[in-house]
Write an enzyme that holds these catalytic residues in place. Structure first.
Site, PDB file in Angstrom:
ATOM      1  N   ASP A 171      76.111  34.463   6.778  1.00 27.03           N
ATOM      2  CA  ASP A 171      74.754  33.930   6.656  1.00 27.03           C
ATOM      3  C   ASP A 171      74.614  32.566   7.330  1.00 27.03           C
ATOM      4  O   ASP A 171      73.586  32.269   7.932  1.00 27.03           O
ATOM      5  CB  ASP A 171      74.369  33.818   5.177  1.00 27.03           C
ATOM      6  CG  ASP A 171      74.063  35.178   4.566  1.00 27.03           C
ATOM      7  OD1 ASP A 171      73.343  35.963   5.199  1.00 27.03           O
ATOM      8  OD2 ASP A 171      74.539  35.453   3.453  1.00 27.03           O
ATOM      9  N   ASN A 177      65.554  28.066   5.515  1.00 30.90           N
ATOM     10  CA  ASN A 177      65.719  28.298   4.079  1.00 30.90           C
ATOM     11  C   ASN A 177      64.945  27.296   3.231  1.00 30.90           C
ATOM     12  O   ASN A 177      64.097  27.674   2.442  1.00 30.90           O
ATOM     13  CB  ASN A 177      67.194  28.241   3.697  1.00 30.90           C
ATOM     14  CG  ASN A 177      67.880  29.581   3.833  1.00 30.90           C
ATOM     15  OD1 ASN A 177      67.257  30.588   4.155  1.00 30.90           O
ATOM     16  ND2 ASN A 177      69.178  29.599   3.602  1.00 30.90           N
ATOM     17  N   GLU A 178      65.267  26.016   3.377  1.00 33.45           N
ATOM     18  CA  GLU A 178      64.642  25.012   2.534  1.00 33.45           C
ATOM     19  C   GLU A 178      64.808  23.621   3.111  1.00 33.45           C
ATOM     20  O   GLU A 178      65.688  23.364   3.944  1.00 33.45           O
ATOM     21  CB  GLU A 178      65.230  25.029   1.117  1.00 33.45           C
ATOM     22  CG  GLU A 178      66.621  24.450   0.982  1.00 33.45           C
ATOM     23  CD  GLU A 178      67.754  25.377   1.309  1.00 33.45           C
ATOM     24  OE1 GLU A 178      68.713  24.922   1.983  1.00 33.45           O
ATOM     25  OE2 GLU A 178      67.703  26.561   0.920  1.00 33.45           O
ATOM     26  N   ASP A 221      67.837  14.659  -9.780  1.00 25.65           N
ATOM     27  CA  ASP A 221      68.897  14.619  -8.778  1.00 25.65           C
ATOM     28  C   ASP A 221      68.352  14.932  -7.390  1.00 25.65           C
ATOM     29  O   ASP A 221      68.970  14.583  -6.382  1.00 25.65           O
ATOM     30  CB  ASP A 221      70.007  15.613  -9.116  1.00 25.65           C
ATOM     31  CG  ASP A 221      70.951  15.101 -10.191  1.00 25.65           C
ATOM     32  OD1 ASP A 221      70.819  13.927 -10.588  1.00 25.65           O
ATOM     33  OD2 ASP A 221      71.816  15.877 -10.638  1.00 25.65           O
ATOM     34  N   ALA A 275      62.157  33.368   2.258  1.00 22.69           N
ATOM     35  CA  ALA A 275      63.481  33.814   2.702  1.00 22.69           C
ATOM     36  C   ALA A 275      64.583  32.964   2.097  1.00 22.69           C
ATOM     37  O   ALA A 275      65.684  33.453   1.833  1.00 22.69           O
ATOM     38  CB  ALA A 275      63.562  33.785   4.224  1.00 22.69           C
ATOM     39  N   THR A 328      66.075  32.673  -2.476  1.00 18.36           N
ATOM     40  CA  THR A 328      67.211  33.261  -3.182  1.00 18.36           C
ATOM     41  C   THR A 328      68.493  32.459  -2.960  1.00 18.36           C
ATOM     42  O   THR A 328      69.555  32.863  -3.457  1.00 18.36           O
ATOM     43  CB  THR A 328      67.454  34.707  -2.722  1.00 18.36           C
ATOM     44  OG1 THR A 328      67.749  34.707  -1.318  1.00 18.36           O
ATOM     45  CG2 THR A 328      66.246  35.574  -2.992  1.00 18.36           C
ATOM     46  N   ALA A 329      68.418  31.351  -2.232  1.00 24.39           N
ATOM     47  CA  ALA A 329      69.606  30.569  -1.919  1.00 24.39           C
ATOM     48  C   ALA A 329      69.695  29.352  -2.851  1.00 24.39           C
ATOM     49  O   ALA A 329      69.773  29.495  -4.064  1.00 24.39           O
ATOM     50  CB  ALA A 329      69.572  30.164  -0.446  1.00 24.39           C
ATOM     51  N   LEU A 386      67.290  29.221  -5.855  1.00 25.00           N
ATOM     52  CA  LEU A 386      67.616  30.061  -7.011  1.00 25.00           C
ATOM     53  C   LEU A 386      68.707  29.418  -7.859  1.00 25.00           C
ATOM     54  O   LEU A 386      68.646  29.456  -9.090  1.00 25.00           O
ATOM     55  CB  LEU A 386      68.051  31.447  -6.540  1.00 25.00           C
ATOM     56  CG  LEU A 386      68.441  32.447  -7.634  1.00 25.00           C
ATOM     57  CD1 LEU A 386      67.285  32.698  -8.586  1.00 25.00           C
ATOM     58  CD2 LEU A 386      68.926  33.752  -7.019  1.00 25.00           C
ATOM     59  N   SER A 387      69.693  28.806  -7.215  1.00 29.45           N
ATOM     60  CA  SER A 387      70.775  28.172  -7.983  1.00 29.45           C
ATOM     61  C   SER A 387      70.267  26.972  -8.771  1.00 29.45           C
ATOM     62  O   SER A 387      70.882  26.582  -9.767  1.00 29.45           O
ATOM     63  CB  SER A 387      71.908  27.742  -7.044  1.00 29.45           C
ATOM     64  OG  SER A 387      71.514  26.665  -6.218  1.00 29.45           O
TER      65      SER A 387
END
Length: 268
Positions: free
Chosen positions: A57, A127-128, A157, A165, A168-169, A172-173
């Protein structure tokens, strides 16, 4: 998004598409590159109808960034670990798989960062975009959406703004929501929020312009990251969708990205 995230039923290729192969530096990826290059005629990425990326990925993200301006569809095959953005590796029947692949269009986030010394930086994220505290003390950030102050002081923090897209990376955590493709939403998610303690984030329209202003920046320094581009000593971050840029990904019908994102919401 002016051109929303979506999946088309098929992606049309000519009878003899020109393929380019790129690979990460892992042994598995290099071996796959050698095998595919001897099986199919290859051209440079700049001349290709499809770019085939071999790796994990992380390498897929690098490939999307590297060839973003070409507007060439990218078909990934997993030679890494998770392979969320990639198809299964199989060296045979590649042309048939490409002719029946589903076509996903993504738009990256455009980030403008101002540092404490007054310098301005730009970066793109698939992603972000996230901001993080640099020291032991929590960061203090004010949150503005479309010019409106929505949160005067968020003690945390860090903060994440994720695309569907990327939802979920890292998002999500950090206990952010998974956003389906086509939802025309961005996920704004705090990282370990201390005040307000119960704030879990927000879902915003994809056209929203988000501005994060760092409070007490000298005492509580903050860095900003757009995928794997990091800038330290940040005073302000402005994020919006780059609707004029599109990333075109190809997926096997049984492994399409839209289905994977939905499936993630039902995993134990």
């Amino acid at each position: 998004m002016q051109e929303s995230l979506h999946a088309e039923d098929t992606f049309s290729l000519g009878a003899s598409p020109k393929l380019a192969f790129v690979a990460s530096d892992s042994e598995k990826a290099e071996l796959a590159l050698d095998e595919l290059s001897t099986t199919y005629d290859a051209v440079p990425p700049e001349e290709a109808d499809v770019i085939v990326a071999l790796g994990g990925d992380g390498f897929m993200l690098e490939t999307l960034h590297r060839y973003m301006t070409l507007d060439t569809p990218i078909y990934g095959m997993n030679r890494g670990s998770v392979g969320f953005l990639l198809n299964q590796f199989n060296p045979t029947g590649l042309l048939d798989r490409l002719s029946s692949a589903q076509h996903i269009v993504l738009h990256p986030l455009e980030t403008k960062v101002t540092t404490l010394d007054g310098q301005e930086h730009s970066a793109l994220a698939i992603n972000e975009v996230s901001v993080h505290r640099e020291v032991r003390q929590a960061a203090k950030v004010s949150v503005h959406v479309d010019g409106v102050l929505r949160m005067e002081e968020l003690v945390c923090d860090g903060v994440i703004l994720a695309t569907p897209a990327g939802s979920t990376a890292y998002n999500l955590s950090a206990h952010g929501p998974i956003v389906p493709l086509g939802a025309k939403l961005l996920a704004l998610t705090p990282i370990s929020a201390f005040r307000p303690r119960r704030w879990r984030g927000a879902l915003l329209p994809d056209r929203a312009i988000v501005r994060l202003k760092v409070l007490e920046a000298d005492k509580r320094p903050v860095s900003a990251a757009a995928d794997f581009t990091e800038i330290r000593g940040v005073s302000e971050v402005t994020i919006r969708e780059a609707s004029d840029l599109r990333l075109r990904l190809l997926f096997d019908p049984e492994h399409n990205l839209e289905e994977r994102i939905i499936r993630e919401q039902f995993l134990p």
